[in-house]
Structure formats: structure tokens, C-alpha cells
Motif scaffolding. Sequence first.
Motif, PDB file in Angstrom:
ATOM      1  N   ARG A 251      59.632 -81.103  11.235  1.00 32.40           N
ATOM      2  CA  ARG A 251      60.856 -81.536  11.909  1.00 32.40           C
ATOM      3  C   ARG A 251      60.587 -82.230  13.229  1.00 32.40           C
ATOM      4  O   ARG A 251      61.506 -82.593  13.948  1.00 32.40           O
ATOM      5  N   GLY A 252      59.289 -82.413  13.553  1.00 33.57           N
ATOM      6  CA  GLY A 252      58.926 -83.146  14.751  1.00 33.57           C
ATOM      7  C   GLY A 252      58.637 -82.305  15.975  1.00 33.57           C
ATOM      8  O   GLY A 252      58.404 -82.844  17.054  1.00 33.57           O
ATOM      9  N   MET A 253      58.614 -80.999  15.847  1.00 27.73           N
ATOM     10  CA  MET A 253      58.360 -80.135  16.999  1.00 27.73           C
ATOM     11  C   MET A 253      56.893 -80.201  17.394  1.00 27.73           C
ATOM     12  O   MET A 253      56.012 -80.290  16.543  1.00 27.73           O
ATOM     13  N   ALA A 254      56.624 -80.177  18.696  1.00 26.15           N
ATOM     14  CA  ALA A 254      55.247 -80.167  19.186  1.00 26.15           C
ATOM     15  C   ALA A 254      54.527 -78.921  18.696  1.00 26.15           C
ATOM     16  O   ALA A 254      55.144 -77.862  18.509  1.00 26.15           O
ATOM     17  N   LEU A 255      53.207 -79.026  18.507  1.00 23.16           N
ATOM     18  CA  LEU A 255      52.439 -77.911  17.967  1.00 23.16           C
ATOM     19  C   LEU A 255      52.570 -76.661  18.825  1.00 23.16           C
ATOM     20  O   LEU A 255      52.701 -75.548  18.301  1.00 23.16           O
ATOM     21  N   VAL A 256      52.527 -76.823  20.136  1.00 28.26           N
ATOM     22  CA  VAL A 256      52.613 -75.661  21.013  1.00 28.26           C
ATOM     23  C   VAL A 256      53.952 -74.954  20.859  1.00 28.26           C
ATOM     24  O   VAL A 256      54.025 -73.718  20.868  1.00 28.26           O
ATOM     25  N   ASP A 257      55.015 -75.722  20.685  1.00 26.52           N
ATOM     26  CA  ASP A 257      56.344 -75.124  20.511  1.00 26.52           C
ATOM     27  C   ASP A 257      56.496 -74.511  19.127  1.00 26.52           C
ATOM     28  O   ASP A 257      57.110 -73.446  18.970  1.00 26.52           O
ATOM     29  N   ALA A 258      55.944 -75.173  18.114  1.00 27.40           N
ATOM     30  CA  ALA A 258      56.000 -74.619  16.758  1.00 27.40           C
ATOM     31  C   ALA A 258      55.285 -73.279  16.689  1.00 27.40           C
ATOM     32  O   ALA A 258      55.749 -72.343  16.031  1.00 27.40           O
ATOM     33  N   ALA A 259      54.171 -73.172  17.405  1.00 22.30           N
ATOM     34  CA  ALA A 259      53.432 -71.906  17.438  1.00 22.30           C
ATOM     35  C   ALA A 259      54.274 -70.803  18.068  1.00 22.30           C
ATOM     36  O   ALA A 259      54.334 -69.677  17.556  1.00 22.30           O
ATOM     37  N   VAL A 261      57.615 -70.607  18.418  1.00 16.76           N
ATOM     38  CA  VAL A 261      58.794 -70.290  17.617  1.00 16.76           C
ATOM     39  C   VAL A 261      58.421 -69.421  16.415  1.00 16.76           C
ATOM     40  O   VAL A 261      59.181 -68.542  16.009  1.00 16.76           O
ATOM     41  N   ALA A 262      57.229 -69.656  15.863  1.00 15.81           N
ATOM     42  CA  ALA A 262      56.797 -68.913  14.667  1.00 15.81           C
ATOM     43  C   ALA A 262      56.217 -67.539  14.986  1.00 15.81           C
ATOM     44  O   ALA A 262      55.884 -66.794  14.071  1.00 15.81           O
ATOM     45  N   GLY A 263      56.074 -67.221  16.272  1.00 22.04           N
ATOM     46  CA  GLY A 263      55.610 -65.886  16.634  1.00 22.04           C
ATOM     47  C   GLY A 263      54.126 -65.766  16.932  1.00 22.04           C
ATOM     48  O   GLY A 263      53.609 -64.651  17.058  1.00 22.04           O
ATOM     49  N   PHE A 264      53.423 -66.904  17.077  1.00 24.10           N
ATOM     50  CA  PHE A 264      52.009 -66.853  17.438  1.00 24.10           C
ATOM     51  C   PHE A 264      51.858 -66.772  18.956  1.00 24.10           C
ATOM     52  O   PHE A 264      52.732 -67.225  19.707  1.00 24.10           O
ATOM     53  N   ALA A 265      50.728 -66.241  19.412  1.00 20.77           N
ATOM     54  CA  ALA A 265      50.512 -66.068  20.846  1.00 20.77           C
ATOM     55  C   ALA A 265      50.458 -67.410  21.566  1.00 20.77           C
ATOM     56  O   ALA A 265      50.984 -67.549  22.675  1.00 20.77           O
ATOM     57  N   ASP A 266      49.812 -68.391  20.960  1.00 16.98           N
ATOM     58  CA  ASP A 266      49.731 -69.732  21.545  1.00 16.98           C
ATOM     59  C   ASP A 266      49.279 -70.700  20.454  1.00 16.98           C
ATOM     60  O   ASP A 266      49.077 -70.314  19.295  1.00 16.98           O
ATOM     61  N   GLN A 267      49.113 -71.979  20.838  1.00 17.20           N
ATOM     62  CA  GLN A 267      48.753 -72.995  19.847  1.00 17.20           C
ATOM     63  C   GLN A 267      47.386 -72.738  19.224  1.00 17.20           C
ATOM     64  O   GLN A 267      47.190 -72.926  18.011  1.00 17.20           O
ATOM     65  N   SER A 268      46.403 -72.301  20.018  1.00 20.69           N
ATOM     66  CA  SER A 268      45.072 -72.059  19.472  1.00 20.69           C
ATOM     67  C   SER A 268      45.078 -70.901  18.478  1.00 20.69           C
ATOM     68  O   SER A 268      44.358 -70.928  17.473  1.00 20.69           O
ATOM     69  N   HIS A 269      45.913 -69.900  18.752  1.00 20.66           N
ATOM     70  CA  HIS A 269      46.061 -68.768  17.825  1.00 20.66           C
ATOM     71  C   HIS A 269      46.598 -69.259  16.486  1.00 20.66           C
ATOM     72  O   HIS A 269      46.072 -68.917  15.411  1.00 20.66           O
ATOM     73  N   MET A 270      47.625 -70.107  16.536  1.00 23.28           N
ATOM     74  CA  MET A 270      48.180 -70.659  15.308  1.00 23.28           C
ATOM     75  C   MET A 270      47.162 -71.537  14.586  1.00 23.28           C
ATOM     76  O   MET A 270      47.024 -71.468  13.356  1.00 23.28           O
ATOM     77  N   THR A 271      46.423 -72.363  15.345  1.00 24.66           N
ATOM     78  CA  THR A 271      45.471 -73.284  14.734  1.00 24.66           C
ATOM     79  C   THR A 271      44.370 -72.532  13.995  1.00 24.66           C
ATOM     80  O   THR A 271      43.972 -72.915  12.894  1.00 24.66           O
ATOM     81  N   ARG A 272      43.880 -71.439  14.572  1.00 25.09           N
ATOM     82  CA  ARG A 272      42.851 -70.651  13.888  1.00 25.09           C
ATOM     83  C   ARG A 272      43.358 -70.137  12.543  1.00 25.09           C
ATOM     84  O   ARG A 272      42.662 -70.227  11.531  1.00 25.09           O
ATOM     85  N   HIS A 273      44.574 -69.616  12.538  1.00 29.71           N
ATOM     86  CA  HIS A 273      45.135 -69.115  11.286  1.00 29.71           C
ATOM     87  C   HIS A 273      45.435 -70.258  10.316  1.00 29.71           C
ATOM     88  O   HIS A 273      45.280 -70.106   9.094  1.00 29.71           O
ATOM     89  N   PHE A 274      45.863 -71.406  10.827  1.00 27.49           N
ATOM     90  CA  PHE A 274      46.187 -72.562   9.991  1.00 27.49           C
ATOM     91  C   PHE A 274      44.944 -73.039   9.242  1.00 27.49           C
ATOM     92  O   PHE A 274      44.977 -73.263   8.017  1.00 27.49           O
TER      93      PHE A 274
END
Length: 294
Positions: A251-259, A261-274
Motif C-alpha cells: 500500500r506504499g507504507m515505508a518499511l520502518v512504518d510497516a514494521a 504497524v505489524a508489531g516488530f521492534a524495528d525495521q531491522s527486526h522485521m527484515t531479519r524475519h522477512f
Amino acid sequence: MQTLISTTGTTDTAAASTPSDTLARNRDWIRRAPAQDGVERIEAFFQHNGYALHRHDTYAIGRTLAGVQSFHYRRCVRNSLPGGTMVLHPDEMHDGQAGTDEGFRYRMIYVEPAVFQAALGGKPLPFIEGGLSDDPRLAAATEALLQGIDRAMDPLEQDDALFDLAHALDAASGARSIQPLRASADFRAAQIARDYLHAALDRPVTLDELATASGRDRWSLSRDFRTFFGTSPHRYLTMRRLDAARLSMLRGMALVDAAAVAGFADQSHMTRHFVAAYGVTPSRWLRMLAPQTR
């Protein structure tokens, strides 16, 4: 008209492409159908390395359309050729790369185990040894789901196809499963725990909470959850958070914001899981899907 994009940023049109043309382009792309009720469908082309080793909590079922699709799976290298069916079980490590210089093109559907459970009524999840099958029942059952990647399926058409696929898998597996059904396994308790996780995507959840909600002791519940849904409660929750993050990205949300909103600690946390779940980084995934996110 479906637009494709390569990782180099050059766009092409699917209507002007043939499979042989596509294989000659030396560009990687993914086409993604609209996700529907626990099912995701894609078509993709990769010239060399597609995905690093990763695992997700869905079945990955599909076929190679052109080229040789090589992947590591259960301690062996498999080579998928046109005509067969790939069936990768939830939570099994695998990767993907071209087996020849020409690259490979394929279609795949990703199905949440809960979808098959609804059709199989609490049976153990069927398992196809080796991840490859020539069983004609599987080939026939996947046909409808692997067509029309550029459009959403009619809901009733999809439900019928998934019912057929669930039973084709069960028959082709010969009742083999990674985790045999124990006499004490509680399907209802596992369902309650799954529903609880869906309602708690934005906060930490403990196994004790799930045990209390389901009326099951924590270790029995953990075993039951794996038996019926193919993964642990924690992995299941992480994957649902990744689903939410991917939707926000599309939907165009920045990665840091998507992380966030989805409940991850930060963008790097989400990226590792991704990367662990999909074998590519969020930014590479978006580049290959870019025409569909604009």
C-alpha cells in the motif's frame, strides 16, 4: 495488461512475451495475484539465484513452466522440470536457483495449513516425500489454482479447487505426515490458540496465555499446534505479522512504518524475519513487484 519489472528497473509487458522470450531476457520478476483467504499465487522468473535458504509456514505447491528449477530441500538437491508438481511442506528449509544458464519460470501457490485442515477435518498434514511428485491427481488438482495469475479467482471456484487439492494431497501422500496424529491430539484447542494469535498481532503473547485460552497444558498445546498447522505458535504469529507488513508495503507504507504497524521492534527486526521467511529482503521483493504496488 499485466506489467512486469526486472531488478534492473526495465519494464516489459506480459502480453508481448512468450515463455521462450522470457527465458532469454536475463531479468528477474514476480507477478503476484491478489491474496485471497489464506492463499497466495505467484508466477516468477529467475535467471540465476532466486531465493536464499528460508522457510515459511505455508504449503508451497506449484510447477516449473520452463527451464530447470533447482532447490535444496531436506538435505538433498532437487531439480524440478516442466510436467511435475512441487509440494514443499510448511516449515521446511529450501531455496531456489536456476539449474541451467537459461533460468527458470514457474507458478506457485502458497496455502495456509489451516485451509487444508478445514477440508481434511483435523487429519495430520499430508507430506509428499522429496518435495516432487508425478502423481496425476496432484497435477489435476493444481490446474485451476495455477491459472489466471493476473486475476482474482471466484471465491467458490477457489474453495472447490482447494478442497480437491487437500484431498489429492492426502491421497498422494499415502497418509504420510511429518507429525503423526496422537490419540490425545486436540484439534479444537489448536484452533482456539490460532484464533487467539490472530487477535494479538500487535502485542507479545506467551504460551501460558494460549494454554489458558485453549484449556490445554502448554506443552500438549505446542505439540498439537505443530501437528495441525505445521509450525510452532511463535512462528505462526511471526508469519502473520509478516503478512501484515507485506500488505502495508504494497500500500506504499515505508518499511520502518510497516514494521511498527505489524508489531516488530524495528525495521531491522522485521527484515531479519522477512529474509528468513521469504529468502529475499523486503526492498528486493518490492522492486520485483513494483508495477503492482503503484
